[in-house]
Every structure is written in structure tokens, then in C-alpha cells.
Scaffold this motif. Sequence first.
Motif, PDB file in Angstrom:
ATOM      1  N   GLY A 189       0.344  -1.120  -0.130  1.00 23.33           N
ATOM      2  CA  GLY A 189       0.030   0.076   0.359  1.00 23.33           C
ATOM      3  C   GLY A 189       1.179   1.592   0.311  1.00 23.33           C
ATOM      4  O   GLY A 189       0.619   2.460  -0.477  1.00 23.33           O
ATOM      5  N   VAL A 190       1.960   1.414   1.041  1.00 26.98           N
ATOM      6  CA  VAL A 190       3.036   2.322   0.511  1.00 26.98           C
ATOM      7  C   VAL A 190       3.743   2.935  -0.823  1.00 26.98           C
ATOM      8  O   VAL A 190       3.874   3.553  -1.366  1.00 26.98           O
ATOM      9  N   ALA A 191       4.050   1.042  -1.464  1.00 22.40           N
ATOM     10  CA  ALA A 191       4.955   2.047  -2.621  1.00 22.40           C
ATOM     11  C   ALA A 191       3.955   2.195  -3.669  1.00 22.40           C
ATOM     12  O   ALA A 191       3.760   2.284  -4.384  1.00 22.40           O
ATOM     13  N   TRP A 192       2.772   1.883  -3.382  1.00 27.72           N
ATOM     14  CA  TRP A 192       1.528   2.216  -4.328  1.00 27.72           C
ATOM     15  C   TRP A 192       1.110   3.591  -4.049  1.00 27.72           C
ATOM     16  O   TRP A 192       0.915   3.903  -5.451  1.00 27.72           O
ATOM     17  N   LEU A 193       1.512   4.021  -2.645  1.00 25.45           N
ATOM     18  CA  LEU A 193       1.059   5.792  -2.896  1.00 25.45           C
ATOM     19  C   LEU A 193       1.899   6.424  -3.265  1.00 25.45           C
ATOM     20  O   LEU A 193       2.207   7.701  -3.732  1.00 25.45           O
ATOM     21  N   ARG A 194       3.098   6.214  -3.488  1.00 23.54           N
ATOM     22  CA  ARG A 194       4.617   6.199  -3.453  1.00 23.54           C
ATOM     23  C   ARG A 194       4.300   6.594  -4.513  1.00 23.54           C
ATOM     24  O   ARG A 194       4.873   7.887  -5.695  1.00 23.54           O
ATOM     25  N   ASP A 195       4.099   5.718  -5.626  1.00 23.46           N
ATOM     26  CA  ASP A 195       4.972   5.232  -7.310  1.00 23.46           C
ATOM     27  C   ASP A 195       3.534   4.323  -7.993  1.00 23.46           C
ATOM     28  O   ASP A 195       4.170   3.386  -7.989  1.00 23.46           O
ATOM     29  N   PRO A 196       3.234   4.715  -8.099  1.00 22.85           N
ATOM     30  CA  PRO A 196       1.864   4.080  -8.338  1.00 22.85           C
ATOM     31  C   PRO A 196       2.226   3.550 -10.489  1.00 22.85           C
ATOM     32  O   PRO A 196       1.639   2.297 -10.229  1.00 22.85           O
ATOM     33  N   GLU A 197       2.858   4.064 -10.604  1.00 21.10           N
ATOM     34  CA  GLU A 197       3.529   3.838 -12.370  1.00 21.10           C
ATOM     35  C   GLU A 197       4.368   3.064 -11.730  1.00 21.10           C
ATOM     36  O   GLU A 197       4.062   1.809 -12.561  1.00 21.10           O
ATOM     37  N   VAL A 220      -4.237   5.409 -14.503  1.00 23.53           N
ATOM     38  CA  VAL A 220      -3.482   4.209 -13.129  1.00 23.53           C
ATOM     39  C   VAL A 220      -3.340   5.632 -11.375  1.00 23.53           C
ATOM     40  O   VAL A 220      -3.323   4.905 -10.490  1.00 23.53           O
ATOM     41  N   ARG A 221      -2.988   6.459 -11.962  1.00 24.80           N
ATOM     42  CA  ARG A 221      -2.534   8.078 -10.830  1.00 24.80           C
ATOM     43  C   ARG A 221      -4.324   7.492 -10.164  1.00 24.80           C
ATOM     44  O   ARG A 221      -4.148   7.901  -8.775  1.00 24.80           O
ATOM     45  N   ARG A 222      -4.850   8.168 -11.415  1.00 24.30           N
ATOM     46  CA  ARG A 222      -6.471   8.514 -11.043  1.00 24.30           C
ATOM     47  C   ARG A 222      -6.690   7.120  -9.547  1.00 24.30           C
ATOM     48  O   ARG A 222      -7.589   7.535  -8.976  1.00 24.30           O
ATOM     49  N   GLY A 223      -7.040   6.209  -9.755  1.00 19.00           N
ATOM     50  CA  GLY A 223      -7.322   4.827  -8.418  1.00 19.00           C
ATOM     51  C   GLY A 223      -5.504   4.550  -7.535  1.00 19.00           C
ATOM     52  O   GLY A 223      -6.186   3.767  -6.615  1.00 19.00           O
ATOM     53  N   ALA A 224      -4.429   5.114  -8.114  1.00 19.41           N
ATOM     54  CA  ALA A 224      -3.746   5.244  -6.492  1.00 19.41           C
ATOM     55  C   ALA A 224      -3.853   5.168  -5.551  1.00 19.41           C
ATOM     56  O   ALA A 224      -3.284   4.544  -4.376  1.00 19.41           O
ATOM     57  N   LEU A 225      -4.748   6.581  -5.401  1.00 17.74           N
ATOM     58  CA  LEU A 225      -4.988   6.669  -3.773  1.00 17.74           C
ATOM     59  C   LEU A 225      -5.873   5.830  -2.492  1.00 17.74           C
ATOM     60  O   LEU A 225      -5.218   5.194  -2.121  1.00 17.74           O
TER      61      LEU A 225
END
Length: 74
Positions: free
Chosen positions: A20-28, A48-53
Amino acid sequence: MVTVVTGVAAFVGVATVLAGVAWLRDPELVHRLQVMYLGSAPRDQSSVRRGALSRGLALVVLGSLCLLFVVLSV
């Protein structure tokens, strides 16, 4: 008491929080890893960025709940 269930829950909780932290930091980057290793369908960066949060927060909350289960059961 530490059992196999609490050990697995601890491992899953830590791994989920880190994901989850990795997804919040760099979703691409996470999405590129998913495409390379899991065979996911590639998407454009804006989606990808839109659903990252929401995904990142959901993974962090899920991992925290797993770790809370471990703490309460030990």
C-alpha cells in the motif's frame, strides 16, 4: 500465544502495508511491475494515478487490520 495463523497474519499484514505504501508513493512503478510479473493489462498513466489513492489506502488499512488481529491475539 503465537500460532501459525498469527505468523501468517503478521506476514500478510506487513506485506500488505508495504504494498500500500509503495502504491501511494509510485503507482506507475507498481503498475509496471504488475504488468511484467503478473501479466496485468497495461493502462495509461492517468488511469493508474486516478485509482492510486483509493487502492493504496485500502491496502494500508487491510494490512493494519491484519496486524491488529496479530496484536490482539498475542
